[in-house]
Design a protein around this motif. Structure first.
Motif, PDB file in Angstrom:
ATOM      1  N   LYS A 123      -3.973  10.900   1.899  1.00  0.00           N
ATOM      2  CA  LYS A 123      -3.222   9.937   1.641  1.00  0.00           C
ATOM      3  C   LYS A 123      -3.944   8.688   1.386  1.00  0.00           C
ATOM      4  CE  LYS A 123       0.730  12.493   2.569  1.00  0.00           C
ATOM      5  NZ  LYS A 123       1.523  12.704   1.348  1.00  0.00           N
ATOM      6  N   ASN A 124      -5.002   8.416   2.290  1.00  0.00           N
ATOM      7  CA  ASN A 124      -5.536   7.357   2.114  1.00  0.00           C
ATOM      8  C   ASN A 124      -6.540   7.157   0.768  1.00  0.00           C
ATOM      9  OD1 ASN A 124      -4.740   6.072   4.528  1.00  0.00           O
ATOM     10  ND2 ASN A 124      -6.593   7.229   5.499  1.00  0.00           N
ATOM     11  N   LYS A 127      -4.073   6.282  -2.149  1.00  0.00           N
ATOM     12  CA  LYS A 127      -3.817   4.832  -2.207  1.00  0.00           C
ATOM     13  C   LYS A 127      -4.755   4.095  -3.038  1.00  0.00           C
ATOM     14  CE  LYS A 127      -1.349   4.424   2.208  1.00  0.00           C
ATOM     15  NZ  LYS A 127      -1.649   3.933   3.629  1.00  0.00           N
ATOM     16  N   LYS A 130      -4.657   5.488  -6.881  1.00  0.00           N
ATOM     17  CA  LYS A 130      -3.456   5.683  -7.646  1.00  0.00           C
ATOM     18  C   LYS A 130      -3.398   4.983  -8.798  1.00  0.00           C
ATOM     19  CE  LYS A 130       1.509   5.865  -7.111  1.00  0.00           C
ATOM     20  NZ  LYS A 130       2.932   5.897  -5.977  1.00  0.00           N
TER      21      LYS A 130
END
Length: 369
Positions: A123-124, A127, A130
């Motif tokens: 997830k990090n 971020k 993206k």
């Protein structure tokens, strides 16, 4: 027409790398100039390898690994130097380093984006990545997935459906030595052998497959091939369930030994539980040998598109040991059912998943330009 396959690693260990390498080989063997640029793994030195008269492999050194991502700044420099030679750059996602290299390369030609999977667990990293991922999606003239299901349902691709297609992964059929297979099966006399192959990580769902063995009688023997961080945990689960005599942890299986395992198996089982498992090349390798499959219906994944339920095998709910056991029992105890899925899997492999079909579909996409 000159093509560059861009992304991932060498030596080849994963499915994405295998697809890139097979595309390079298949296209170049058909007279299309196709090179490959990737980062190194396992301390492999930087190299330029002339694979054949139509293909070169460029390997750049990896400097550091952060959050599971290989960082190879030399890829940026290399791509800037060679990008102008190519009509099409075929970039394989997810690979943030390759995406950054393409962004900084100044390349003005056509881009095909091969969307193997979404970034799900990191997830990090997502971020940070993206904005670059969004640039890449918009930059590409064509986006291809490995199955229609995965690209149609990816939340990142909903606004670009007009430029989406798919190229099913294709492999050469697995060939095995009958004598080696007979010797291997001799270690498990009278047993129905269930085989599974993959990294020992959470998304593979091996705990559920091990628990399924509790619900099968001792006519069945499970062999799990592969290494990974869950190795000791899975061995402990086997011991806790007192299944040491009915489950073999084979560890890393060398490439030259894999055909024997497939040849010896009666049923291939893929127990994966997350969308991280987007396709599973092992399924089509098993199909090429006529082995019925048991796999799982992972939402948004292409796994159950590859293994067509009641055609090449059975598809069951993920994270369900009872359903896995029931499917294995159904195939293993009914010769007519076994024969139907064996023949259905071989037919499905020939019609969809040969390397020749993958190369032909890829060429058709390139020739649009």
């Amino acid at each position: 027409m000159k093509i560059l396959q861009l992304g991932k690693f060498y030596p080849i260990r994963g499915g994405v790398e295998k697809v890139m390498y097979d595309l390079m080989l298949g296209l170049s063997e058909g007279g299309v100039y196709c090179d490959m640029l990737c980062a190194s793994t396992e301390d492999h030195p930087a190299a330029e390898i002339q694979v054949n008269p139509y293909a070169r492999l460029f390997v750049v050194r990896t400097s550091v690994k952060i959050a599971g991502t290989m960082l190879a700044p030399a890829m940026v420099t290399k791509l800037r130097n060679i990008a102008g030679q190519y009509d099409i750059i075929h970039i394989h996602h997810p690979d943030p380093m390759a995406s950054l290299a393409l962004y900084l390369s100044g390349y003005r030609g056509r881009v095909v984006l091969h969307w193997h999977s979404d970034i799900l667990k990191q997830k990090n990293l997502l971020k940070l990545y993206k904005p670059l991922q969004s640039w890449l999606i918009n930059r590409a003239e064509q986006i291809v997935g490995t199955t229609p299901v995965y690209v149609e349902q990816s939340p990142f691709l909903q606004h670009v459906v007009a430029k989406i297609d798919f190229i099913p992964i294709g492999v050469n059929p697995i060939g095995y030595d009958e004598a080696a297979v007979a010797d291997f099966r001799g270690r498990y006399p009278g047993k129905t052998i269930i085989f599974s192959l993959g990294r020992l990580v959470e998304y593979k769902g091996y705990a559920y497959l091990i628990q399924a063995m509790q619900q099968l009688n001792d006519a069945y023997h499970l062999i799990i091939g592969g290494k990974g961080p869950l190795e000791q945990e899975l061995k402990q689960l086997i011991a806790d369930l007192n299944l040491q005599d009915r489950i073999s942890m084979a560890g890393f299986v060398a490439d030259e030994d894999i055909p024997t395992y497939f040849g010896a198996a009666d049923i291939f089982c893929l127990s994966s539980i997350w969308k991280t498992e987007a396709f599973a090349i092992v399924q089509i390798e098993a199909m090429s040998c006529g082995k019925p499959l048991v796999s799982t219906a992972i939402p948004g994944s292409g796994v159950s598109w590859v293994n067509q339920d009641q055609v090449s095998g059975l598809v069951v709910a993920p994270e369900n040991a009872t359903a896995l056991a029931a499917a294995i029992r159904q195939i293993g105890s009914d010769p007519a059912c076994y024969r139907t899925y064996s023949e259905g899997g071989q037919k499905r492999y020939q019609e969809n998943f040969t390397r020749e079909r993958m190369i032909a579909k890829c060429r058709r996409i390139y020739e649009k330009y």
